[in-house]
Design a protein around this motif. Structure first.
Motif, mmCIF file in Angstrom:
data_model
loop_
_atom_site.group_PDB
_atom_site.id
_atom_site.type_symbol
_atom_site.label_atom_id
_atom_site.label_comp_id
_atom_site.label_asym_id
_atom_site.label_seq_id
_atom_site.Cartn_x
_atom_site.Cartn_y
_atom_site.Cartn_z
ATOM 1 N N LYS A 192 32.727 65.353 88.678
ATOM 2 C CA LYS A 192 32.483 63.833 87.852
ATOM 3 C C LYS A 192 31.957 62.857 89.321
ATOM 4 O O LYS A 192 30.336 62.463 89.429
ATOM 5 C CB LYS A 192 33.913 62.781 87.965
ATOM 6 C CG LYS A 192 33.033 61.137 88.454
ATOM 7 C CD LYS A 192 34.378 60.264 87.600
ATOM 8 C CE LYS A 192 33.652 58.913 87.618
ATOM 9 N NZ LYS A 192 35.082 58.330 86.857
ATOM 10 N N GLU A 227 26.944 68.513 83.024
ATOM 11 C CA GLU A 227 28.783 68.072 83.743
ATOM 12 C C GLU A 227 28.923 66.258 82.646
ATOM 13 O O GLU A 227 30.239 66.574 83.763
ATOM 14 C CB GLU A 227 28.748 68.102 85.205
ATOM 15 C CG GLU A 227 28.531 69.179 85.746
ATOM 16 C CD GLU A 227 28.573 69.212 87.664
ATOM 17 O OE1 GLU A 227 28.310 68.197 87.751
ATOM 18 O OE2 GLU A 227 28.808 70.248 88.135
ATOM 19 N N GLU A 228 28.997 66.028 82.133
ATOM 20 C CA GLU A 228 28.634 65.138 81.331
ATOM 21 C C GLU A 228 29.521 64.696 80.131
ATOM 22 O O GLU A 228 28.633 66.097 79.285
ATOM 23 C CB GLU A 228 27.072 63.896 81.032
ATOM 24 C CG GLU A 228 26.920 63.043 82.625
ATOM 25 C CD GLU A 228 25.867 62.224 83.015
ATOM 26 O OE1 GLU A 228 25.455 61.794 82.171
ATOM 27 O OE2 GLU A 228 25.177 62.437 84.297
ATOM 28 N N SER A 229 30.140 64.050 79.501
ATOM 29 C CA SER A 229 30.349 64.058 77.910
ATOM 30 C C SER A 229 29.357 64.125 76.699
ATOM 31 O O SER A 229 29.681 64.053 76.041
ATOM 32 C CB SER A 229 31.694 62.905 78.389
ATOM 33 O OG SER A 229 30.743 61.868 77.760
ATOM 34 N N GLU A 230 28.168 63.478 77.561
ATOM 35 C CA GLU A 230 27.368 63.372 75.834
ATOM 36 C C GLU A 230 26.480 64.270 77.003
ATOM 37 O O GLU A 230 25.749 64.426 78.001
ATOM 38 C CB GLU A 230 26.999 62.269 75.911
ATOM 39 C CG GLU A 230 28.169 61.396 74.867
ATOM 40 C CD GLU A 230 27.866 60.358 74.324
ATOM 41 O OE1 GLU A 230 26.408 59.886 75.035
ATOM 42 O OE2 GLU A 230 28.877 59.838 74.087
ATOM 43 N N SER A 238 28.656 72.279 71.826
ATOM 44 C CA SER A 238 29.981 71.326 73.252
ATOM 45 C C SER A 238 29.708 71.494 74.778
ATOM 46 O O SER A 238 28.781 72.097 75.083
ATOM 47 C CB SER A 238 31.537 72.639 72.949
ATOM 48 O OG SER A 238 32.736 72.114 73.877
ATOM 49 N N LEU A 239 29.750 70.788 74.858
ATOM 50 C CA LEU A 239 30.067 70.469 76.470
ATOM 51 C C LEU A 239 30.934 70.577 76.991
ATOM 52 O O LEU A 239 31.230 70.085 78.685
ATOM 53 C CB LEU A 239 29.134 69.215 76.445
ATOM 54 C CG LEU A 239 27.797 68.916 75.850
ATOM 55 C CD1 LEU A 239 27.170 67.473 76.424
ATOM 56 C CD2 LEU A 239 26.749 69.931 76.774
ATOM 57 N N SER A 240 32.241 70.239 76.867
ATOM 58 C CA SER A 240 33.572 70.787 77.002
ATOM 59 C C SER A 240 34.379 72.005 76.694
ATOM 60 O O SER A 240 35.412 72.224 77.530
ATOM 61 C CB SER A 240 34.258 69.610 76.228
ATOM 62 O OG SER A 240 34.235 69.708 75.277
ATOM 63 N N GLN A 241 33.739 72.803 76.081
ATOM 64 C CA GLN A 241 34.438 74.292 76.068
ATOM 65 C C GLN A 241 33.416 75.431 76.390
ATOM 66 O O GLN A 241 32.184 75.944 75.327
ATOM 67 C CB GLN A 241 34.876 74.668 74.592
ATOM 68 C CG GLN A 241 35.773 73.332 74.069
ATOM 69 C CD GLN A 241 36.059 73.802 72.617
ATOM 70 O OE1 GLN A 241 35.522 74.276 71.862
ATOM 71 N NE2 GLN A 241 37.195 72.814 72.141
ATOM 72 N N PRO A 242 33.339 76.060 77.513
ATOM 73 C CA PRO A 242 33.880 75.265 78.732
ATOM 74 C C PRO A 242 33.136 74.237 79.609
ATOM 75 O O PRO A 242 31.803 73.937 79.169
ATOM 76 C CB PRO A 242 34.072 76.508 79.940
ATOM 77 C CG PRO A 242 32.982 76.928 79.669
ATOM 78 C CD PRO A 242 32.517 77.517 78.490
ATOM 79 N N LYS A 243 34.082 72.996 80.117
ATOM 80 C CA LYS A 243 33.762 71.835 80.986
ATOM 81 C C LYS A 243 32.587 72.479 81.867
ATOM 82 O O LYS A 243 32.656 73.790 82.018
ATOM 83 C CB LYS A 243 34.553 71.151 81.470
ATOM 84 C CG LYS A 243 34.373 69.951 82.176
ATOM 85 C CD LYS A 243 35.166 69.027 82.044
ATOM 86 C CE LYS A 243 34.711 67.854 83.157
ATOM 87 N NZ LYS A 243 34.075 66.483 82.220
ATOM 88 N N THR A 269 26.686 80.280 75.892
ATOM 89 C CA THR A 269 26.991 79.308 76.910
ATOM 90 C C THR A 269 26.302 79.684 78.018
ATOM 91 O O THR A 269 25.868 80.428 78.528
ATOM 92 C CB THR A 269 28.527 79.512 77.556
ATOM 93 O OG1 THR A 269 29.435 79.527 76.219
ATOM 94 C CG2 THR A 269 28.876 77.945 78.260
#
Length: 568
Positions: free
Chosen positions: A3, A363-366, A383-388, A547
Motif C-alpha cells: 500500500k 498493486e491495487e485491488s482494481e 485476478s489482481l490478488s492471486q498472487p497479490k 502471471t
C-alpha cells in the motif's frame, strides 16, 4: 508495504505531472493533442468552472471514459460511464462496431450521455447526478433511428435530440447521402416526442453530393441557433461545417465560408501533419471565450499511415460576422496554442499526455480506469490478488482473432515513438497455449509476442494475426523456468520485438517489422492500436494461467519535448 509503495507511486505521478504542467504554463502555451492515442469523437460540457469530456470506445470495455478539467488542457479521468456488463453488450461485435460518438450534456443537476450501440440496439441515453458515476442503465430510443445523437436543452424549457439518419424516404441519391434529423426529447421521462424533422439533407450543398453529414450539435448564441456537424467522412476529407437559424427547427442556412475546419486541401508532404480534422464540439468558458475540441490524426508518412487512431485536439474559436471560426488565421492546425485563460487543473493519477514513462505494478485491488479489454466480460478471468501485486490471466480458448472477450487487458498506444514491456511467469504445457504481450489494431491486424511450446520445447514466438510465425527463439530448460520479459518498441512505421530471460538483458527477436500493418489505412475501422497482455489456448480447454508482475509504457514524441515527464 505494498500500500505504501502504491501511494508513493501515485505521489510521484502527481508531482511529475505538476512539474510538467508548470513548465508548460511558464511558456503560456499548451501542446496538442490534449488526449493522444485512441480518443476519438470527443464531446464536452461545462458546469460552472468544471469541464467534462467523453470519447468513443467502440467494442472496448469499459465504455466511454469521462474526464474532468478546469483548464481544458490537462485532463483527469474520473470514470468510465459504461462500466457494468448490464449497461453494455458488445459480444460478437467487431472491434470497430459497438459504441459510436457519445455526447454529454448537463441540465438542471443531471448529466445526460446519449450514444449509439451499433449492431445491438441503436441509440440510448444514460444519466447520472455525479459525472464520476454511477450512471444509470440504458434507456433505449428506438424512434430516433440513426447514429451520433446529441441533446440540446433550449431556453424555452424544451429539449431535442439531433442525430444522423437515412436519406429522405430512405432513398439516397448517392453513396454517403445522409440527413440530420431532430426530434423533441422528454428529458424527464427519457423518451422522444412526436415525429422527427429533417434539418439538413445531404450536407451544406447537396448539389455537390456531400457525404456522411454526422456528429451534429446545436448551440444558442446571440439570438441564433447554430447547427454544427462533420462532413466528408472521418478520413482525410473530414471537415466541420456550420449552419444557423432563427428557430430551433430551422430552416438552417449554411455559412458561406464552410467548412470552418478541415485539413483536406493541404499537401501530404507537409512536415508533422495534422490530418482528418472534424467531429468537433464547442464550449464557451466562464470568461466568455470559445474553444473547440475535435478529432484529428497524426500520420507518419505521406500515405496517411497512422497506428494510434484518432486523437482529441483543442483549438481556439473566434466569431466574425455572426459565425464561429476554428483556428482563425491558420490553414494548418497547430501543435501549440496560447493556453486558455483558466485555472490550472489538478494532476491526474496517471499521465494522459506529454512524454512519459509509467509503470503499472498491479498493486491495487482494481485495474486503473485507463485499462480496457475487448468486449464485455462474461466471467471473472483475471485476478489482481492471486498472487497479490500481479495480474494473473486465465489461459482461455478465446483468441484475439475472434469476436468474444479474450484474456486481453490493454492500454492505448499514445505516441508515435516509444515502447511497452512486461514481466511474465508462464509455463505452457501444450503448443496451443500462448501468452505474452500484443500490439492490437483489429481482429485481422495485430502482432503477438509471447511464450509457447514448439516441437516439444519452450520458445519465444512473434506471430501475426493469421498465426504466421515471424520469428522464434528457443528457451533452455533453465530459461523456461525463469520469468520472461517481453518488449515491443515502436517508431512510426517500424516495430521491434525483444525478450529477456535475465532482468534487463534484452535480446532482439525481430526488428523493423512493418508497422503500417497496424495502421488504420490497412486495417480499416475506427480504433487505434492498443498494447497489452494476453493469454489464449486457441480454441481448446486449458487450466493454465499467466502471471504478469508489471507493465511499462514509455512515449517520446518530438511534439511534446516542451513538456517532458518521467514517472516510475
Amino acid at each position: 508495504m505494498a500500500k505504501y509503495k502504491s501511494l508513493l507511486k501515485r505521489a510521484c505521478v502527481a508531482t511529475a505531472l505538476a512539474l510538467s504542467s508548470l513548465a508548460t504554463q511558464a511558456q503560456d502555451t499548451f501542446v496538442n493533442p490534449i488526449l493522444p492515442g485512441f480518443y476519438p469523437d470527443p464531446s464536452i460540457t461545462r458546469v460552472g468552472s468544471d469541464y467534462y469530456l467523453i470519447t468513443s470506445t467502440f467494442s472496448y470495455y469499459p465504455g466511454v471514459p469521462i474526464f474532468h478539467s478546469t483548464d481544458l488542457v490537462n485532463w483527469k479521468q474520473i470514470g468510465n460511464i459504461l462500466n457494468r456488463p448490464e449497461q453494455l453488450d458488445t459480444e460478437g461485435l467487431g472491434v470497430s462496431r459497438g459504441i459510436f460518438a457519445p455526447t454529454i450534456e448537463h441540465h438542471d443537476g443531471t448529466f445526460y450521455m446519449v450514444t449509439t450501440l451499433i449492431d445491438n440496439g441503436g441509440n440510448f441515453v444514460v444519466t447520472a447526478k455525479n459525472p464520476a458515476g454511477p450512471w444509470s442503465d440504458p434507456v433505449w430510443l428506438p424512434e430516433a433511428s440513426g447514429i451520433d445523437p446529441s441533446l440540446f436543452f433550449d431556453e424555452s424549457g424544451k429539449a431535442y435530440i439531433i442525430y444522423n439518419s437515412e436519406a429522405p424516404d430512405n432513398k439516397p441519391q448517392y453513396d454517403g447521402h445522409r440527413t440530420i434529423r431532430m426530434q423533441e426529447f422528454d428529458y424527464k421521462n427519457l423518451k422522444t416526442v412526436g415525429e422527427p424533422k429533417i434539418l439538413v439533407n445531404g450536407g451544406v450543398d447537396i448539389s455537390k453530393k456531400p457525404v456522411w453529414i454526422e456528429g451534429p450539435h446545436i448551440y444558442k448564441h446571440n439570438g441564433y441557433y447554430y447547427l454544427m456537424a462533420a462532413e466528408g467522412g472521418t478520413s482525410v476529407n473530414h471537415s466541420e461545417v456550420i449552419l444557423r437559424s432563427e428557430k430551433v427547427d430551422g430552416p438552417y442556412i449554411p455559412d458561406e465560408n464552410n467548412p470552418i475546419l478541415t485539413q483536406r486541401h493541404l499537401p501530404n508532404d507537409r512536415p508533422n501533419p495534422v490530418s482528418a480534422t472534424g467531429h468537433a464540439d464547442l464550449v464557451q468558458t466562464q470568461n466568455g471565450d470559445w474553444w473547440a475540441i475535435f478529432l484529428a490524426t497524426r500520420p507518419y508518412d505521406t500515405e496517411d499511415h497512422y497506428n494510434i487512431g484518432r486523437e482529441t485536439f483543442l483549438a481556439p474559436v473566434t466569431w466574425k460576422d455572426g459565425w464561429p471560426i476554428i483556428n482563425a488565421g491558420n490553414d494548418l492546425v497547430q501543435y501549440s496554442y496560447t493556453r486558455p485563460n483558466l485555472p490550472e487543473n489538478k494532476g491526474s493519477d496517471f499521465p494522459l499526455n506529454g512524454n512519459f514513462t509509467y509503470r503499472e505494478d498491479f498493486e491495487e485491488s482494481e485495474l486503473p480506469m485507463y485499462w480496457i479489454m475487448l468486449r464485455t466480460p462474461q466471467s471473472d478471468w483475471y485476478s489482481l490478488s492471486q498472487p497479490k501485486g500481479s495480474l494473473t490471466l486465465e489461459v482461455r480458448p478465446e483468441e484475439l482473432t475472434g469476436k468474444g472477450n479474450p484474456s486481453f487487458v490493454a492500454r492505448r498506444q499514445q505516441h508515435l515513438k516509444g515502447s511497452a514491456s512486461t514481466k511474465m511467469q508462464f509455463q505452457p504445457t501444450a503448443e496451443n497455449e500462448f501468452a505474452g504481450i500484443a500490439a492490437f489494431q483489429g481482429e485481422k491486424n495485430h502482432y503477438a509476442l509471447g511464450k509457447t511450446r514448439s516441437r516439444g520445447k519452450q520458445v519465444v514466438q512473434l506471430r501475426k494475426a493469421d498465426n504466421t510465425v515471424l520469428a522464434e527463439a528457443p528457451l533452455s530448460k533453465k530459461e523456461g523456468k525463469n520469468p520472461l520479459q517481453l518488449r515491443i518498441a515502436f517508431d512510426g512505421s517500424k516495430y521491434s520485438f525483444y525478450y529477456a530471460t535475465k532482468e534487463g538483458s534484452w535480446k532482439l527477436l525481430q526488428d523493423n517489422v512493418d508497422g503500417t500493418y497496424l495502421s488504420t489505412r490497412k486495417a480499416g475501422g475506427f480504433v487505434g492500436t492498443t498494447l497489452g497482455v494476453f493469454a489464449t489456448s486457441q480454441g481448446k480447454p486449458s487450466t493454465a494461467k499467466a502471471t504478469f508482475n508489471w507493465f511499462d509504457y514509455a512515449g517520446n514524441d518530438a511534439i511534446y519535448n516542451s513538456a517532458p515527464a518521467s514517472i516510475k
